[in-house]
Design an enzyme around this catalytic site. Structure first.
Site, PDB file in Angstrom:
ATOM      1  N   GLU A 186      -9.618  -2.246   5.321  1.00 11.96           N
ATOM      2  CA  GLU A 186     -10.294  -1.983   6.581  1.00 11.96           C
ATOM      3  C   GLU A 186     -11.497  -2.915   6.736  1.00 11.96           C
ATOM      4  O   GLU A 186     -11.947  -3.528   5.760  1.00 11.96           O
ATOM      5  CB  GLU A 186     -10.775  -0.518   6.590  1.00 11.96           C
ATOM      6  CG  GLU A 186      -9.668   0.503   6.428  1.00 11.96           C
ATOM      7  CD  GLU A 186      -8.826   0.705   7.684  1.00 11.96           C
ATOM      8  OE1 GLU A 186      -8.906  -0.128   8.619  1.00 11.96           O
ATOM      9  OE2 GLU A 186      -8.084   1.686   7.730  1.00 11.96           O
ATOM     10  N   HIS A 241      -7.148  -5.131  10.078  1.00 14.58           N
ATOM     11  CA  HIS A 241      -6.848  -4.854   8.664  1.00 14.58           C
ATOM     12  C   HIS A 241      -5.528  -5.519   8.258  1.00 14.58           C
ATOM     13  O   HIS A 241      -4.628  -5.713   9.072  1.00 14.58           O
ATOM     14  CB  HIS A 241      -6.869  -3.351   8.342  1.00 14.58           C
ATOM     15  CG  HIS A 241      -5.726  -2.535   8.861  1.00 14.58           C
ATOM     16  ND1 HIS A 241      -5.885  -1.266   9.383  1.00 14.58           N
ATOM     17  CD2 HIS A 241      -4.399  -2.773   8.925  1.00 14.58           C
ATOM     18  CE1 HIS A 241      -4.713  -0.781   9.721  1.00 14.58           C
ATOM     19  NE2 HIS A 241      -3.788  -1.680   9.467  1.00 14.58           N
ATOM     20  N   ASP A 262       0.825  -1.208   0.000  1.00  9.40           N
ATOM     21  CA  ASP A 262       0.000   0.000   0.000  1.00  9.40           C
ATOM     22  C   ASP A 262       0.855   1.252   0.000  1.00  9.40           C
ATOM     23  O   ASP A 262       2.076   1.204   0.224  1.00  9.40           O
ATOM     24  CB  ASP A 262      -0.962  -0.009   1.203  1.00  9.40           C
ATOM     25  CG  ASP A 262      -0.310  -0.515   2.485  1.00  9.40           C
ATOM     26  OD1 ASP A 262       0.922  -0.485   2.570  1.00  9.40           O
ATOM     27  OD2 ASP A 262      -1.037  -0.953   3.389  1.00  9.40           O
ATOM     28  N   ASN A 306      -7.575  -3.347  14.226  1.00  8.44           N
ATOM     29  CA  ASN A 306      -8.955  -3.655  13.818  1.00  8.44           C
ATOM     30  C   ASN A 306      -9.000  -4.836  12.840  1.00  8.44           C
ATOM     31  O   ASN A 306     -10.025  -5.104  12.237  1.00  8.44           O
ATOM     32  CB  ASN A 306      -9.614  -2.421  13.188  1.00  8.44           C
ATOM     33  CG  ASN A 306      -8.888  -1.956  11.923  1.00  8.44           C
ATOM     34  OD1 ASN A 306      -7.940  -2.589  11.476  1.00  8.44           O
ATOM     35  ND2 ASN A 306      -9.348  -0.845  11.368  1.00  8.44           N
TER      36      ASN A 306
HETATM   37  C1  F6R Z   1       1.397  -1.373   6.107  1.00  7.32           C
HETATM   38  C2  F6R Z   1       0.272  -2.270   6.249  1.00  7.32           C
HETATM   39  C3  F6R Z   1      -0.521  -2.358   7.505  1.00  7.32           C
HETATM   40  C4  F6R Z   1       0.336  -2.688   8.718  1.00  7.32           C
HETATM   41  C5  F6R Z   1      -0.528  -2.741   9.976  1.00  7.32           C
HETATM   42  C6  F6R Z   1       0.305  -2.983  11.215  1.00  7.32           C
HETATM   43  O1  F6R Z   1       2.010  -1.515   4.836  1.00  7.32           O
HETATM   44  O2  F6R Z   1      -0.030  -2.915   5.311  1.00  7.32           O
HETATM   45  O3  F6R Z   1      -1.519  -3.336   7.351  1.00  7.32           O
HETATM   46  O4  F6R Z   1       0.966  -3.919   8.529  1.00  7.32           O
HETATM   47  O5  F6R Z   1      -1.207  -1.525  10.125  1.00  7.32           O
HETATM   48  O6  F6R Z   1       1.088  -1.853  11.458  1.00  7.32           O
HETATM   49  P1  F6R Z   1       2.176  -1.863  12.616  1.00  7.32           P
HETATM   50  O7  F6R Z   1       3.194  -2.862  12.232  1.00  7.32           O
HETATM   51  O8  F6R Z   1       2.735  -0.449  12.594  1.00  7.32           O
HETATM   52  O9  F6R Z   1       1.477  -2.205  13.876  1.00  7.32           O
END
Ligand code: F6R
Length: 256
Positions: A140, A135, A67, A133
């Site tokens: 989401e 994701h 992303d 959450n």
């Molecule tokens: C980022 C992504 C998100 C993160 C997720 C966890 O490229 O795809 O899904 O993997 O938000 O983020 P952290 O590791 O910062 O807790």
């Protein structure tokens, strides 16, 4: 799902890089799917360490990031481009012709990113983190299971969760991102999901044992034939069997 719970993040990260090393020994020209965020930092650090020790070679790979925020320039220090450059690409000597992102190139034609991935043979090894959450990528809760790369409006919760990357002010976190969809992620041949810290324990347990439903996007992984969940003891504290957590030196391993 194959689950391994380690005593700490470092050991878990080493294990993930062992899995990557095995992948690249078998298929040096692998296509990797990569994530950003706090979870992957120790993993990328371990990758760099192994490259320095000449135990790992990323030169032949191509990478596709999950992303990117919409509206940020590549060189904006808050962009995922900049994150990847800092934590992996620059120290691993990966060049722009082998590293791909959905934004800005595919903002008008998001499914072009899926086509580009397929033109490169599909993702062999996808690294994922998980949001509080549930994701994965920026998919989401409520995202359709058959989604491909698409534009998302980020929830207030996700923007708040990411505010520490934006000097603590969630209003500075962009409102939209371009992300691989759940179907894009599910097409990967191998998926490795990393989760560290107590704040991820509840969502991880739901993703592994809960109902498979769009309200918890990561639950779709229960339907993938080759998923590794690699976590530390804190994130894995609600995963069974908890009785084997007595030694930080030996991981607890089990399949569900
Ligand atoms: C980022 C992504 C998100 C993160 C997720 C966890 O490229 O795809 O899904 O993997 O938000 O983020 P952290 O590791 O910062 O807790």
């Amino acid at each position: 799902m194959h689950i391994e719970v380690f005593g700490d993040q470092k050991r878990a990260s080493q294990r993930i890089v062992d899995l990557l090393t095995r992948q690249l020994r078998a298929y040096p020209y692998s296509v990797l799917g990569l994530a950003t965020g706090a979870t992957v930092i120790p993993i990328y650090r371990e990758i760099i360490e192994r490259i320095r020790r000449e135990q790992l070679n990323l030169a032949p790979v191509r990478t596709f990031n999950l992303d990117e925020y919409m509206g940020l320039q590549d060189h904006d220090p808050h962009s995922f481009h900049a994150f990847m450059q800092r934590h992996l690409f620059y120290p691993a000597h990966l060049t722009p012709d082998q590293t791909f992102f959905p934004f800005p190139e595919f903002s008008q034609d998001p499914s072009g990113y899926d086509r580009l991935i397929e033109q490169h043979g599909g993702i062999d090894w996808q690294l994922l983190g998980i949001g509080h959450n549930g994701h994965i990528g920026f998919n989401e809760p409520g995202t359709a299971f058959d989604s491909e790369t698409h534009v998302v409006k980020l929830t207030e919760n996700t923007r708040k969760a990411n505010r520490h990357w934006f000097d603590g002010d969630w209003h500075h976190v962009p409102e939209q991102a371009l992300t691989m969809g759940l179907k894009t992620i599910m097409r990967s041949r191998t998926i490795v999901l990393a989760a560290f810290g107590a704040s991820k324990s509840a969502v991880l347990a739901k993703a592994v044992y809960g109902l498979v439903c769009p309200e918890l996007p990561a639950s779709i992984l229960q339907h993938h034939p080759r998923v590794y969940i690699i976590c530390d003891q804190e994130a894995g504290s609600l995963l069974r069997p908890s009785s084997s957590f007595h030694s930080p030196d030996f991981p607890s391993q089990f399949d569900v």
